[in-house]
Design a protein around this motif. Structure first.
Motif, PDB file in Angstrom:
ATOM      1  N   HIS A  33       1.712   1.580 -12.243  1.00 40.36           N
ATOM      2  CA  HIS A  33       3.008   0.992 -11.496  1.00 40.36           C
ATOM      3  C   HIS A  33       3.507   1.778 -10.183  1.00 40.36           C
ATOM      4  N   GLY A  34       3.041   2.756  -9.982  1.00 44.15           N
ATOM      5  CA  GLY A  34       3.337   3.780  -9.233  1.00 44.15           C
ATOM      6  C   GLY A  34       3.156   3.255  -7.584  1.00 44.15           C
ATOM      7  N   GLN A  35       2.132   2.648  -7.271  1.00 41.77           N
ATOM      8  CA  GLN A  35       1.678   2.117  -5.923  1.00 41.77           C
ATOM      9  C   GLN A  35       2.517   1.126  -5.484  1.00 41.77           C
ATOM     10  N   ASN A  36       2.814   0.037  -6.381  1.00 40.74           N
ATOM     11  CA  ASN A  36       3.811  -0.941  -6.235  1.00 40.74           C
ATOM     12  C   ASN A  36       5.148  -0.682  -6.075  1.00 40.74           C
ATOM     13  N   ILE A  37       5.556   0.182  -6.953  1.00 42.72           N
ATOM     14  CA  ILE A  37       6.832   0.545  -6.890  1.00 42.72           C
ATOM     15  C   ILE A  37       7.151   1.427  -5.542  1.00 42.72           C
ATOM     16  N   LEU A  38       6.312   2.230  -5.205  1.00 38.21           N
ATOM     17  CA  LEU A  38       6.459   2.926  -4.061  1.00 38.21           C
ATOM     18  C   LEU A  38       6.490   2.102  -2.787  1.00 38.21           C
ATOM     19  N   ARG A  39       5.592   1.121  -2.776  1.00 41.05           N
ATOM     20  CA  ARG A  39       5.596   0.072  -1.616  1.00 41.05           C
ATOM     21  C   ARG A  39       6.938  -0.773  -1.515  1.00 41.05           C
ATOM     22  N   LEU A  40       7.548  -1.092  -2.553  1.00 39.22           N
ATOM     23  CA  LEU A  40       8.508  -2.147  -2.424  1.00 39.22           C
ATOM     24  C   LEU A  40       9.943  -1.303  -2.568  1.00 39.22           C
ATOM     25  N   ILE A  41      10.045  -0.005  -3.101  1.00 42.03           N
ATOM     26  CA  ILE A  41      11.184   0.897  -3.188  1.00 42.03           C
ATOM     27  C   ILE A  41      11.301   2.061  -2.331  1.00 42.03           C
ATOM     28  N   LEU A  66       7.854  -4.847 -12.086  1.00 42.13           N
ATOM     29  CA  LEU A  66       8.868  -4.833 -10.861  1.00 42.13           C
ATOM     30  C   LEU A  66       8.195  -6.105 -10.190  1.00 42.13           C
ATOM     31  N   ARG A  67       9.239  -6.824 -10.207  1.00 37.07           N
ATOM     32  CA  ARG A  67       8.976  -8.185  -9.281  1.00 37.07           C
ATOM     33  C   ARG A  67       8.454  -7.891  -7.808  1.00 37.07           C
ATOM     34  N   ARG A  68       7.454  -8.350  -7.598  1.00 34.70           N
ATOM     35  CA  ARG A  68       6.746  -8.237  -6.109  1.00 34.70           C
ATOM     36  C   ARG A  68       7.598  -8.645  -4.903  1.00 34.70           C
ATOM     37  N   ASP A  69       8.798  -9.365  -5.221  1.00 37.06           N
ATOM     38  CA  ASP A  69       9.632  -9.875  -3.996  1.00 37.06           C
ATOM     39  C   ASP A  69      10.933  -8.961  -3.842  1.00 37.06           C
ATOM     40  N   SER A  70      10.731  -7.485  -4.702  1.00 36.37           N
ATOM     41  CA  SER A  70      11.742  -6.741  -4.810  1.00 36.37           C
ATOM     42  C   SER A  70      11.815  -6.008  -3.427  1.00 36.37           C
ATOM     43  N   ASN A  71      12.861  -5.275  -3.177  1.00 38.68           N
ATOM     44  CA  ASN A  71      13.243  -4.706  -1.742  1.00 38.68           C
ATOM     45  C   ASN A  71      14.279  -3.749  -1.894  1.00 38.68           C
ATOM     46  N   LEU A  72      14.129  -2.624  -1.765  1.00 42.62           N
ATOM     47  CA  LEU A  72      15.178  -1.446  -1.748  1.00 42.62           C
ATOM     48  C   LEU A  72      14.882  -0.519  -0.633  1.00 42.62           C
ATOM     49  N   GLN A 107       8.626  -7.613 -23.032  1.00 39.86           N
ATOM     50  CA  GLN A 107       8.331  -7.559 -21.656  1.00 39.86           C
ATOM     51  C   GLN A 107       9.810  -7.323 -21.049  1.00 39.86           C
ATOM     52  N   VAL A 108       9.876  -6.668 -19.893  1.00 41.95           N
ATOM     53  CA  VAL A 108      11.032  -6.240 -19.033  1.00 41.95           C
ATOM     54  C   VAL A 108      10.518  -6.525 -17.892  1.00 41.95           C
ATOM     55  N   GLU A 109      11.387  -7.528 -17.029  1.00 44.90           N
ATOM     56  CA  GLU A 109      11.006  -7.619 -15.687  1.00 44.90           C
ATOM     57  C   GLU A 109      12.236  -7.241 -14.754  1.00 44.90           C
ATOM     58  N   PHE A 110      12.008  -6.171 -13.876  1.00 41.68           N
ATOM     59  CA  PHE A 110      13.135  -5.785 -13.000  1.00 41.68           C
ATOM     60  C   PHE A 110      13.082  -6.345 -11.499  1.00 41.68           C
ATOM     61  N   PHE A 111      14.072  -6.705 -11.120  1.00 40.63           N
ATOM     62  CA  PHE A 111      14.279  -7.187  -9.494  1.00 40.63           C
ATOM     63  C   PHE A 111      15.550  -6.415  -8.879  1.00 40.63           C
ATOM     64  N   ILE A 112      15.136  -6.184  -7.871  1.00 41.80           N
ATOM     65  CA  ILE A 112      16.375  -5.627  -6.839  1.00 41.80           C
ATOM     66  C   ILE A 112      15.896  -6.220  -5.391  1.00 41.80           C
ATOM     67  N   ASP A 113      16.838  -6.644  -4.629  1.00 46.20           N
ATOM     68  CA  ASP A 113      16.814  -7.015  -3.406  1.00 46.20           C
ATOM     69  C   ASP A 113      18.105  -6.421  -2.697  1.00 46.20           C
ATOM     70  N   VAL A 114      17.842  -6.115  -1.509  1.00 45.93           N
ATOM     71  CA  VAL A 114      19.004  -5.830  -0.501  1.00 45.93           C
ATOM     72  C   VAL A 114      18.641  -6.518   0.777  1.00 45.93           C
ATOM     73  N   ASN A 115      19.798  -7.368   1.142  1.00 42.41           N
ATOM     74  CA  ASN A 115      19.664  -7.908   2.449  1.00 42.41           C
ATOM     75  C   ASN A 115      21.338  -7.964   3.100  1.00 42.41           C
ATOM     76  N   SER A 116      21.454  -8.673   4.087  1.00 41.68           N
ATOM     77  CA  SER A 116      22.449  -8.498   4.936  1.00 41.68           C
ATOM     78  C   SER A 116      23.803  -9.156   4.140  1.00 41.68           C
TER      79      SER A 116
END
Length: 188
Positions: A33-41, A66-72, A107-116
């Motif tokens: 999971h590490g590569q995907n997490i480090l790319r999005l978070i 971690l949902r692929r549309d996550s962003n932090l 299953q556990v799905e996690f999503f985080i998003d930060v925008n304006s």
């Protein structure tokens, strides 16, 4: 297994072997999971928390995504890293614990998003779910199905959300699962 990794990192740091500790952390981060997490978070503390939770999920036989549309981003104007850690850590751990007696689709799905406009965190699980009465009790105070000495995680989450005039929504159905959403909005 995850605790063993933490012990290795702690030991290396105590020995002053910082470069070896960093190399070991990078090795662990590049696992499944590490590569995907480090790319999005970009907040490294939260990325480390999520990598740890992903490893813990694997140990428990839970599919953690971690949902692929996550962003932090590294910094956000809504919550401190400490506040994010309280919310994310407790929500994910509660999801894991809801599956202790569940044998099927874990299953556990996690999503985080930060925008304006704000910050959104969503944790969905296929755990045991909750009744409307349980949701009401959780929403109104410290309530737990785990026994004495538990139930503080949701209380801490509520305190952070209320301090920022945010919203906490719990949707759940027994034997189906739970979805918890935290929203913190930009205030002028």
């Amino acid at each position: 297994e995850f605790r063993n990794k933490l012990h290795i990192i702690s030991g290396l740091l105590q020995l002053g072997e910082n470069s070896q500790a960093i190399a070991f952390i990078n090795e662990v981060a590049n696992e499944r999971h590490g590569q995907n997490i480090l790319r999005l978070i970009q907040d490294k503390t939260i990325a480390a928390l999520l990598i740890g939770k992903a490893n813990r999920a694997e140990e428990l036989g839970i599919d953690f995504e971690l949902r692929r549309d996550s962003n932090l981003p590294e910094k956000n104007p809504f919550l401190t890293t400490k506040e994010l850690t309280i919310i994310i850590g407790n929500l994910i751990e509660n999801s894991f614990e809801s599956m202790v007696d569940e044998n099927s689709d874990r299953q556990v799905e996690f999503f985080i998003d930060v925008n304006s406009q704000g910050l959104t965190i969503i944790v969905d699980d296929t755990g045991c779910g909750m009744t409307a009465e349980q949701i009401e009790k959780i929403s109104s105070g410290s309530y737990t199905t785990k026994g004495a000495g538990h139930g503080y995680g949701m209380k801490l989450i509520r305190e952070v959300v209320e301090r920022h005039k945010g919203f906490l929504q719990i949707d759940s159905e027994p034997k189906i699962g739970t979805s918890i959403t935290v929203n913190i909005f930009q205030t002028d």
